[in-house]
Design an enzyme around this catalytic site. Structure first.
Site, PDB file in Angstrom:
ATOM      1  N   THR A   5       0.844  -1.189   0.000  1.00 45.09           N
ATOM      2  CA  THR A   5       0.000   0.000   0.000  1.00 45.09           C
ATOM      3  C   THR A   5       0.877   1.235   0.000  1.00 45.09           C
ATOM      4  O   THR A   5       1.819   1.332   0.797  1.00 45.09           O
ATOM      5  CB  THR A   5      -0.956   0.053   1.205  1.00 45.09           C
ATOM      6  OG1 THR A   5      -1.552   1.342   1.279  1.00 45.09           O
ATOM      7  CG2 THR A   5      -0.241  -0.235   2.511  1.00 45.09           C
ATOM      8  N   ASP A  48      -0.077   4.005   0.977  1.00 41.75           N
ATOM      9  CA  ASP A  48      -0.485   4.821   2.121  1.00 41.75           C
ATOM     10  C   ASP A  48       0.324   4.535   3.380  1.00 41.75           C
ATOM     11  O   ASP A  48       0.232   5.284   4.358  1.00 41.75           O
ATOM     12  CB  ASP A  48      -1.970   4.609   2.438  1.00 41.75           C
ATOM     13  CG  ASP A  48      -2.873   5.260   1.405  1.00 41.75           C
ATOM     14  OD1 ASP A  48      -2.393   6.139   0.664  1.00 41.75           O
ATOM     15  OD2 ASP A  48      -4.052   4.889   1.328  1.00 41.75           O
ATOM     16  N   GLY A 103      -4.419   9.285   0.661  1.00 39.83           N
ATOM     17  CA  GLY A 103      -4.399   9.003   2.091  1.00 39.83           C
ATOM     18  C   GLY A 103      -5.812   8.826   2.611  1.00 39.83           C
ATOM     19  O   GLY A 103      -6.386   9.747   3.183  1.00 39.83           O
ATOM     20  N   GLU A 126      -6.430  13.390   0.995  1.00 40.43           N
ATOM     21  CA  GLU A 126      -7.775  13.341   0.419  1.00 40.43           C
ATOM     22  C   GLU A 126      -8.869  13.120   1.464  1.00 40.43           C
ATOM     23  O   GLU A 126     -10.018  13.506   1.255  1.00 40.43           O
ATOM     24  CB  GLU A 126      -7.848  12.235  -0.633  1.00 40.43           C
ATOM     25  CG  GLU A 126      -7.550  10.842  -0.085  1.00 40.43           C
ATOM     26  CD  GLU A 126      -7.475   9.778  -1.169  1.00 40.43           C
ATOM     27  OE1 GLU A 126      -7.794  10.089  -2.323  1.00 40.43           O
ATOM     28  OE2 GLU A 126      -7.099   8.632  -0.838  1.00 40.43           O
TER      29      GLU A 126
END
Length: 341
Positions: free
Chosen positions: A125, A127, A170, A221
């Site tokens: 990921t 993130d 995010g 986001e």
């Protein structure tokens, strides 16, 4: 010959191909294993859609972004179920799976492992929000890509004396925003973990502007301003029933310009952060994780995930990866906040 299958599921990410290369090379050279790759994640497993992965097929993959196998967000537990996966693996002669993916992929892998299937997980990921590993591959690349883009936004902002807002990914955690914001010298960093009022953001923007600077704001986001209840999601829900994020920077653009009187422009970096060649750090980390996944299979450590702890690659249970998300702690945010305004 032991034959392992590899799949990549969920969002694409720089470094996936390096994982595939590391796994195949370690398996062929050290253990004499054979490999196949399933196309488009779990869909390929259920449809028996696969390609052979001999050693020459992974030549030069470490530097390539994306995934040569393709990916999808197919959930095997909702599209056929555990027994359908078991039958498919038996029919194509695959002895075990290396599943490369994020939280959703690993949750499916855990259920399959609990049902007796042989699965090893590799965390993926951009993130960086999986709690069981110090860093996920792809994160370093995403931060570097975002930082490069923000640096470019800054030069045009300074030319026009504008406030520039850069929106980065995010969904659950603000790691990309935190790191790219600090690297680019942002005057405000806004992340999901921290509620901040628009009035405070406006004060930071005005402080930078009064010093003759072009204010720079980096926002994840999923940031929720103080006083609002949920992330900004004007595009409805995705296929998993989650809000489709993206656009909070456009809302901030309107609000901050009205509050400060400073011309403001927003840019959503979006999927640019997922693309391109991985950084050297991500190539090395991804290669090590791929090699470790195959070593774990050879040692019979099925039902686990390979993970980075300090500088070592270790095995952890799927439950450790799925127990909670790794979010930005308060002290890390306050450390960065000293530089705001």
């Amino acid at each position: 010959m032991t034959r392992l299958g590899i799949l990549t599921s969920g969002g694409d990410c720089p470094g996936i191909n390096a994982v595939i290369r590391g796994a195949v090379l370690r398996g062929v050279i050290t253990y004499g294993y054979g490999f196949v790759g399933f196309r488009d994640g779990w869909r390929g497993v259920l449809d028996r859609d696969l390609i052979p992965l001999p050693r020459h097929a992974v030549r030069g993959l470490a530097r390539l972004g994306g995934t040569i196998l393709g990916t999808s967000r197919t959930n095997p537990l909702k599209n056929g179920g555990i027994e359908a996966v078991r039958r498919s693996l038996q029919e194509v002669g695959v002895d075990g799976l290396v599943a490369i993916g994020g939280e959703g992929t690993l949750a499916a892998a855990q259920e399959l492992a609990n049902a007796g299937l042989k699965v090893i997980g590799v965390p993926k990921t951009i993130d960086n929000d999986l709690d069981a590993t110090d860093v996920t591959f792809g994160f370093d690349t995403a931060v570097q890509t975002a930082t490069d883009a923000i640096d470019r936004l800054r030069t045009t902002g300074e030319s026009h004396h504008r406030c520039m807002i850069a929106e980065v990914m995010g969904r659950n955690a603000g790691w990309i925003a935190l790191h790219s914001g600090m690297a680019s010298g942002a005057h405000a960093i806004l992340i999901p973990e921290q509620r901040v009022s628009l009035e405070q953001v406006a004060r930071w923007v005005q402080s930078a502007h009064h010093r003759g600077r072009a204010p720079l704001v980096v926002v994840a986001e999923a940031f929720v301003p103080e006083g609002r209840q949920a992330p900004y999601s004007p595009r409805g829900l995705d296929t998993f029933g989650r809000p489709r994020l993206g656009g909070i920077s456009l809302l901030l653009e309107q609000e901050l310009q009205a509050m400060t009187g400073i011309e403001t422009r927003a840019t959503i970096l979006g999927h640019i952060q997922r693309g391109g060649a991985p950084t050297a750090f991500d190539r090395v980390l991804a290669t090590r994780l791929g090699m470790a996944a195959v070593a774990s299979a050879a040692e019979g450590r099925w039902g686990t995930m390979v993970s980075l702890r300090d500088t070592s690659i270790v095995n952890v249970g799927f439950e450790a990866a799925l127990g909670r998300l790794k979010t930005v702690p308060e002290d890390r945010y306050q450390e960065a906040a000293v530089l705001f305004g």
